[in-house]
Motif scaffolding. Structure first.
Motif, mmCIF file in Angstrom:
data_model
loop_
_atom_site.group_PDB
_atom_site.id
_atom_site.type_symbol
_atom_site.label_atom_id
_atom_site.label_comp_id
_atom_site.label_asym_id
_atom_site.label_seq_id
_atom_site.Cartn_x
_atom_site.Cartn_y
_atom_site.Cartn_z
ATOM 1 N N LYS A 263 0.912 -1.192 0.167
ATOM 2 C CA LYS A 263 -0.111 -0.033 0.015
ATOM 3 C C LYS A 263 0.870 1.177 -0.013
ATOM 4 C CE LYS A 263 -1.677 -1.363 3.834
ATOM 5 N NZ LYS A 263 -1.324 -2.927 4.046
ATOM 6 N N THR A 264 1.915 1.482 0.848
ATOM 7 C CA THR A 264 2.743 2.622 1.142
ATOM 8 C C THR A 264 3.655 2.772 -0.166
ATOM 9 O OG1 THR A 264 2.807 2.187 3.473
ATOM 10 C CG2 THR A 264 4.385 3.692 2.530
ATOM 11 N N THR A 265 4.021 1.657 -0.662
ATOM 12 C CA THR A 265 5.071 1.668 -1.729
ATOM 13 C C THR A 265 4.090 2.378 -2.971
ATOM 14 O OG1 THR A 265 6.158 -0.022 -0.792
ATOM 15 C CG2 THR A 265 6.493 0.472 -3.330
ATOM 16 N N ALA B 22 -2.947 7.298 6.554
ATOM 17 C CA ALA B 22 -4.129 7.057 7.559
ATOM 18 C C ALA B 22 -3.619 5.637 8.231
ATOM 19 C CB ALA B 22 -5.288 6.938 6.739
ATOM 20 N N ASP B 23 -2.175 5.625 8.440
ATOM 21 C CA ASP B 23 -2.062 4.247 8.971
ATOM 22 C C ASP B 23 -1.320 4.655 10.217
ATOM 23 O OD1 ASP B 23 -0.770 1.933 9.787
ATOM 24 O OD2 ASP B 23 0.198 1.502 7.905
ATOM 25 N N PRO B 24 -1.799 4.061 11.273
ATOM 26 C CA PRO B 24 -1.604 4.497 12.631
ATOM 27 C C PRO B 24 -0.096 4.351 12.782
ATOM 28 C CG PRO B 24 -3.429 3.322 13.050
ATOM 29 C CD PRO B 24 -3.219 3.281 11.393
ATOM 30 N N ALA C 202 2.483 5.077 10.967
ATOM 31 C CA ALA C 202 2.750 5.936 9.963
ATOM 32 C C ALA C 202 4.144 5.983 9.294
ATOM 33 C CB ALA C 202 2.364 7.328 10.309
ATOM 34 N N ASN C 203 4.395 5.553 7.852
ATOM 35 C CA ASN C 203 5.514 5.391 7.391
ATOM 36 C C ASN C 203 5.558 5.999 5.981
ATOM 37 O OD1 ASN C 203 4.594 3.468 6.195
ATOM 38 N ND2 ASN C 203 6.088 1.837 7.046
ATOM 39 N N LEU C 204 4.300 6.599 5.466
ATOM 40 C CA LEU C 204 4.485 7.083 4.021
ATOM 41 C C LEU C 204 5.632 8.286 3.993
ATOM 42 C CD1 LEU C 204 3.160 7.173 1.235
ATOM 43 C CD2 LEU C 204 1.467 8.746 2.276
ATOM 44 N N THR D 229 -4.331 8.574 -0.325
ATOM 45 C CA THR D 229 -4.354 8.160 1.151
ATOM 46 C C THR D 229 -3.889 6.783 1.176
ATOM 47 O OG1 THR D 229 -6.524 9.276 1.545
ATOM 48 C CG2 THR D 229 -5.949 7.702 2.990
ATOM 49 N N ASP D 230 -3.015 6.566 2.023
ATOM 50 C CA ASP D 230 -2.379 5.332 2.405
ATOM 51 C C ASP D 230 -3.128 4.722 3.654
ATOM 52 O OD1 ASP D 230 -0.733 3.034 2.820
ATOM 53 O OD2 ASP D 230 0.820 4.398 3.550
ATOM 54 N N THR D 231 -3.800 3.685 3.514
ATOM 55 C CA THR D 231 -4.578 3.354 4.775
ATOM 56 C C THR D 231 -3.696 2.221 5.354
ATOM 57 O OG1 THR D 231 -5.927 1.284 3.577
ATOM 58 C CG2 THR D 231 -6.623 3.721 3.248
HETATM 59 MG MG LIG Z 1 2.259 0.656 4.739
#
Ligand SMILES: [Mg+2]
Ligand SMILES: Nc1ncnc2c1ncn2[C@@H]1O[C@H](COP(=O)(O)OP(=O)(O)OP(=O)(O)O)[C@@H](O)[C@H]1O
Length: 252
Positions: A15-17, A39-41, A43-45, A130-132
């Motif tokens: 997802k993030t990539t 939106a990922d707790p 977070a690393n985006l 949005t990255d979930t």
């Molecule tokens: Mg991710």
């Protein structure tokens, strides 16, 4: 009105990539400014985008609940000011980090205000990506509503695909406002094997394409470098085709 896109899927599916590569697409095509929402707790985006952040939307929520609104400032003014402060400004992309989920307490009023301001903020951008978080929690908490495209990312294995099917089902049951949902198979160098095709067809997943295994991308992530900074990647090229196909379909 901003084009709103989100990436969901099982943990580690990509997802993030893919969020970062999608943001790169819009920057390359000069469809800017882009708002990136993490939106990922966990977070690393920001790393994939080469940006730093200190504060999150969750911090604002807690501050309002703890009564930290300054004297002489209304709650609305406070939220608006803090939102501007936590927004990380990049060259063509700004980043907003949602932070940890809410703990116990009465968040309805502040969440209502936050939602209102976030949708106002989104209108200042051409695209919101949005990255979930992994799993379906964000869908049931309805932080992922009102989307043009939900890309459900899965790796080419039955467990990952089952997670994708569950996400599609939940999104359907909650009647989220999502115009289109597409499945992307990530880290697949060939056409999908027959058993996966059958699973996709019987679950009526709308398969839009595959992203190949890309050593350049995985090395970049392993080294903690920004995917956004890669000039050209096989994974990016494949994702560009997918996004272009979706954009073309809508303009036909
Ligand atoms: Mg991710
Ligand atoms: N197409 C690809 N080619 C090679 N490696 C990839 C590809 N897509 C993702 N990866 C690698 O897979 C790992 C997981 O990717 P990523 O962090 O994007 O997944 P995620 O779904 O965001 O995970 P999480 O659920 O933990 O947030 C990373 O090490 C990343 O480099």
């Amino acid at each position: 009105m901003a084009l709103k896109i989100a990436f969901s899927g099982k943990g580690g599916a990509g997802k993030t990539t893919l969020s970062a590569l999608a943001i790169k697409y819009f920057i390359d095509k000069k469809i800017t400014p882009v708002l990136a929402v993490d939106a990922d707790p966990n977070a690393n985006l920001n790393i994939a985008l080469g940006l730093d952040f200190n504060e999150t939307i969750a911090d604002i929520r807690e501050e309002v609940l703890e009564g930290k609104v300054m004297n002489g400032e209304t709650k609305n003014e406070f939220i608006l000011r803090r939102l501007n402060e936590i927004l990380v400004e990049g060259e063509n992309v700004d980043l907003l980090v949602m932070g940890r989920p809410e703990s116990q307490g009465c968040y309805c009023a502040v969440n209502h205000l936050l939602r209102e301001y976030l949708s106002k903020l989104a209108r200042q951008y051409k695209v919101v990506v949005t990255d979930t978080e992994a799993g379906m929690e964000h869908l049931s908490r309805r932080t992922t509503d009102d989307l043009d495209v939900l890309f459900i990312v899965a790796n080419p294995d039955p467990v990952s695909l089952r997670a994708a099917i569950r996400i599609q089902d939940i999104a359907g049951k909650l009647k989220l406002k999502i115009k289109d949902k597409y499945l992307i198979l990530n880290r697949l160098n060939s056409t999908p094997p027959l058993f996966l095709k059958e699973m996709m067809e019987s679950a009526r997943l709308n398969f839009i394409g595959s992203i190949p295994e890309d050593l350049q991308v995985s090395m970049c992530v392993q080294e903690g470098k920004a995917v956004l900074g890669l000039v050209s990647t096989r994974a990016g090229e494949a994702l560009y085709k997918i996004i272009e196909e979706r954009l073309k379909k809508k303009s036909d």
